[in-house]
Design an enzyme around this catalytic site. Structure first.
Site, PDB file in Angstrom:
ATOM      1  N   GLU A  32       0.535  -1.032  -0.099  1.00  0.00           N
ATOM      2  CA  GLU A  32       0.413   0.254  -0.408  1.00  0.00           C
ATOM      3  C   GLU A  32       0.770   1.321  -0.053  1.00  0.00           C
ATOM      4  O   GLU A  32       1.597   1.580   1.109  1.00  0.00           O
ATOM      5  CB  GLU A  32      -1.056  -0.382   1.246  1.00  0.00           C
ATOM      6  CG  GLU A  32      -1.887   1.259   1.461  1.00  0.00           C
ATOM      7  CD  GLU A  32      -2.061   0.833   2.799  1.00  0.00           C
ATOM      8  OE1 GLU A  32      -1.682   0.594   3.952  1.00  0.00           O
ATOM      9  OE2 GLU A  32      -3.734   1.716   3.001  1.00  0.00           O
ATOM     10  N   HIS A  72       2.817   4.677   1.089  1.00  0.00           N
ATOM     11  CA  HIS A  72       2.811   5.433   2.324  1.00  0.00           C
ATOM     12  C   HIS A  72       3.985   6.725   1.763  1.00  0.00           C
ATOM     13  O   HIS A  72       4.814   7.171   2.672  1.00  0.00           O
ATOM     14  CB  HIS A  72       4.200   4.418   3.513  1.00  0.00           C
ATOM     15  CG  HIS A  72       3.048   2.976   3.864  1.00  0.00           C
ATOM     16  ND1 HIS A  72       2.245   2.253   3.662  1.00  0.00           N
ATOM     17  CD2 HIS A  72       2.429   3.463   5.025  1.00  0.00           C
ATOM     18  CE1 HIS A  72       1.455   1.975   4.254  1.00  0.00           C
ATOM     19  NE2 HIS A  72       1.569   1.939   5.123  1.00  0.00           N
ATOM     20  N   ASP A  92       3.568  -1.966   6.247  1.00  0.00           N
ATOM     21  CA  ASP A  92       2.685  -2.404   6.908  1.00  0.00           C
ATOM     22  C   ASP A  92       3.204  -3.551   7.275  1.00  0.00           C
ATOM     23  O   ASP A  92       3.065  -4.347   8.403  1.00  0.00           O
ATOM     24  CB  ASP A  92       1.328  -1.696   6.827  1.00  0.00           C
ATOM     25  CG  ASP A  92       0.593  -0.620   6.485  1.00  0.00           C
ATOM     26  OD1 ASP A  92       1.337  -0.538   7.547  1.00  0.00           O
ATOM     27  OD2 ASP A  92      -0.449  -0.536   6.058  1.00  0.00           O
ATOM     28  N   HIS A 102      -1.750  -3.322   9.672  1.00  0.00           N
ATOM     29  CA  HIS A 102      -2.523  -2.681   8.539  1.00  0.00           C
ATOM     30  C   HIS A 102      -3.818  -2.224   8.557  1.00  0.00           C
ATOM     31  O   HIS A 102      -4.771  -3.983   8.916  1.00  0.00           O
ATOM     32  CB  HIS A 102      -2.417  -3.304   7.156  1.00  0.00           C
ATOM     33  CG  HIS A 102      -3.280  -2.711   5.756  1.00  0.00           C
ATOM     34  ND1 HIS A 102      -3.553  -1.472   5.312  1.00  0.00           N
ATOM     35  CD2 HIS A 102      -4.091  -3.466   5.919  1.00  0.00           C
ATOM     36  CE1 HIS A 102      -4.606  -1.230   4.471  1.00  0.00           C
ATOM     37  NE2 HIS A 102      -5.129  -3.070   4.482  1.00  0.00           N
ATOM     38  N   GLU A 137      -7.027  -1.603   8.290  1.00  0.00           N
ATOM     39  CA  GLU A 137      -8.264  -2.384   7.465  1.00  0.00           C
ATOM     40  C   GLU A 137      -8.675  -3.689   7.497  1.00  0.00           C
ATOM     41  O   GLU A 137      -9.958  -4.724   7.472  1.00  0.00           O
ATOM     42  CB  GLU A 137      -8.316  -2.252   5.440  1.00  0.00           C
ATOM     43  CG  GLU A 137      -8.277  -0.610   5.829  1.00  0.00           C
ATOM     44  CD  GLU A 137      -7.395   0.836   5.509  1.00  0.00           C
ATOM     45  OE1 GLU A 137      -5.699   0.108   6.090  1.00  0.00           O
ATOM     46  OE2 GLU A 137      -6.877   1.106   4.536  1.00  0.00           O
ATOM     47  N   HIS A 176      -0.820   7.309   9.022  1.00  0.00           N
ATOM     48  CA  HIS A 176      -0.725   6.789   8.236  1.00  0.00           C
ATOM     49  C   HIS A 176       0.664   7.548   7.216  1.00  0.00           C
ATOM     50  O   HIS A 176       0.069   8.523   7.197  1.00  0.00           O
ATOM     51  CB  HIS A 176      -1.482   6.280   6.968  1.00  0.00           C
ATOM     52  CG  HIS A 176      -1.573   6.054   5.954  1.00  0.00           C
ATOM     53  ND1 HIS A 176      -1.267   4.450   5.235  1.00  0.00           N
ATOM     54  CD2 HIS A 176      -1.115   6.595   4.463  1.00  0.00           C
ATOM     55  CE1 HIS A 176      -0.917   4.362   4.511  1.00  0.00           C
ATOM     56  NE2 HIS A 176      -0.953   4.913   3.658  1.00  0.00           N
ATOM     57  N   GLU A 202       4.721   5.626  11.859  1.00  0.00           N
ATOM     58  CA  GLU A 202       5.171   4.487  10.652  1.00  0.00           C
ATOM     59  C   GLU A 202       6.247   5.140  10.547  1.00  0.00           C
ATOM     60  O   GLU A 202       7.176   4.302  10.814  1.00  0.00           O
ATOM     61  CB  GLU A 202       4.178   4.314   9.697  1.00  0.00           C
ATOM     62  CG  GLU A 202       2.847   3.639  10.011  1.00  0.00           C
ATOM     63  CD  GLU A 202       1.957   3.395   9.216  1.00  0.00           C
ATOM     64  OE1 GLU A 202       1.853   2.184   9.112  1.00  0.00           O
ATOM     65  OE2 GLU A 202       2.248   3.982   7.950  1.00  0.00           O
TER      66      GLU A 202
HETATM   67 ZN    ZN Z   1       0.560   1.655   6.678  1.00  0.00          ZN
HETATM   68 MN    MN Z   2      -2.265   0.307   5.993  1.00  0.00          MN
END
Ligand code: ZN
Ligand code: MN
Length: 254
Positions: free
Chosen positions: A33, A35, A44, A119, A121, A174, A179
């Site tokens: 994904e 970032h 992630d 992650h 979701e 995010h 992170e």
């Molecule tokens: Zn992430």
């Molecule tokens: Mn994520």
């Protein structure tokens, strides 16, 4: 045989562990994904695996290969599906992968499985996969599964230190300070500090629209600023999280 990586063991050595000291097995789950421009697509998955590694070292556990594709990125917590590179799976795919993993680890004689999510979701689909896997295995099984999001192991005191100007919440975190700091600790060569954008915090309405509105999301994909990230914060977060996960494993299973 000192490795914690399950895939570096032969089946014979793995079986000896399962019939001997019966280590907890970690299953990290992540995503592929966007970032932002400054962090890699695998953030992630890289972070869930790194945290699992640190916790496994503390408890004498094993880390299984990471499930590296996550459920579809949502605008409010991952930027959404419109970014090139974000590569997601349907809920049924993720549920099936986790269900299969639970059933297989039970067959190996694993009695403590830790599904370690990185992650946002993924959460409910991991729950469903675990539930269906345990239903497959049946009530006589000795396997217990612990499921967790690693960021829930950060204490308020540490979050106050890491976010002196106020914590935006984990959904907006995010590709931001948390992170980015943890990636600076674990994988500094993969972080491009010079490319951190000034976007955010994103301001979302209290509803969703489908198809998703890509214009709700900053073009960089970053939902709140990563300025303020540094490796020392990442080290603090990583150590706190891995120590507290190790503690949970010591006390949380039957
Ligand atoms: Zn992430
Ligand atoms: Mn994520």
């Amino acid at each position: 045989m000192s490795t914690v990586w399950m895939n570096e063991l032969s089946w014979v050595d793995y079986q000896a562990r399962m019939t001997g000291d019966k280590p907890p097995v970690f299953l990290p789950v992540g995503a592929l994904e966007q970032h932002g421009p400054h962090l890699p697509l695998g953030t992630d998955a890289l972070l869930s695996a790194a945290v699992a590694f640190d916790a496994a070292v503390r408890v004498g556990g094993l880390v299984a290969p990471t499930l590296s594709y996550g459920y579809k990125s949502q605008p409010k917590c991952g930027g959404g599906q419109h970014f090139c590179g974000t590569t997601s799976v349907d809920a049924a795919t993720l549920i099936g992968s986790v269900r299969d993993a639970v059933r297989e680890f039970a067959r190996h004689g694993v009695n403590r499985l830790v599904v370690l999510n990185g992650h946002y979701e993924n959460q409910w689909f991991l729950i469903e996969g675990i539930d269906l896997g345990l239903r497959d295995v049946g009530p006589g099984a000795t396997l217990e599964v612990m499921r967790l999001e690693y960021w829930d192991f950060m204490t308020p005191a540490t979050l106050t230190h890491v976010f002196p100007e106020g914590f935006p919440g984990f959904a907006l975190e995010h590709a931001a300070v948390m992170e980015t700091s943890m990636m600076l600790h674990y994988h500094p060569s993969l972080v491009r500090l010079d490319l951190i954008p000034d976007d955010g915090p994103a301001d979302f309405p209290p509803y969703d629209i489908y198809p998703a509105r890509s214009d709700w999301v900053p073009p960089s994909g970053v939902l709140s600023s990563a300025r303020g990230a540094d490796a020392a914060k990442g080290r603090l977060l990583a150590q706190e999280v891995s120590a507290r996960i190790a503690q949970a494993i010591a006390t949380g299973f039957r």
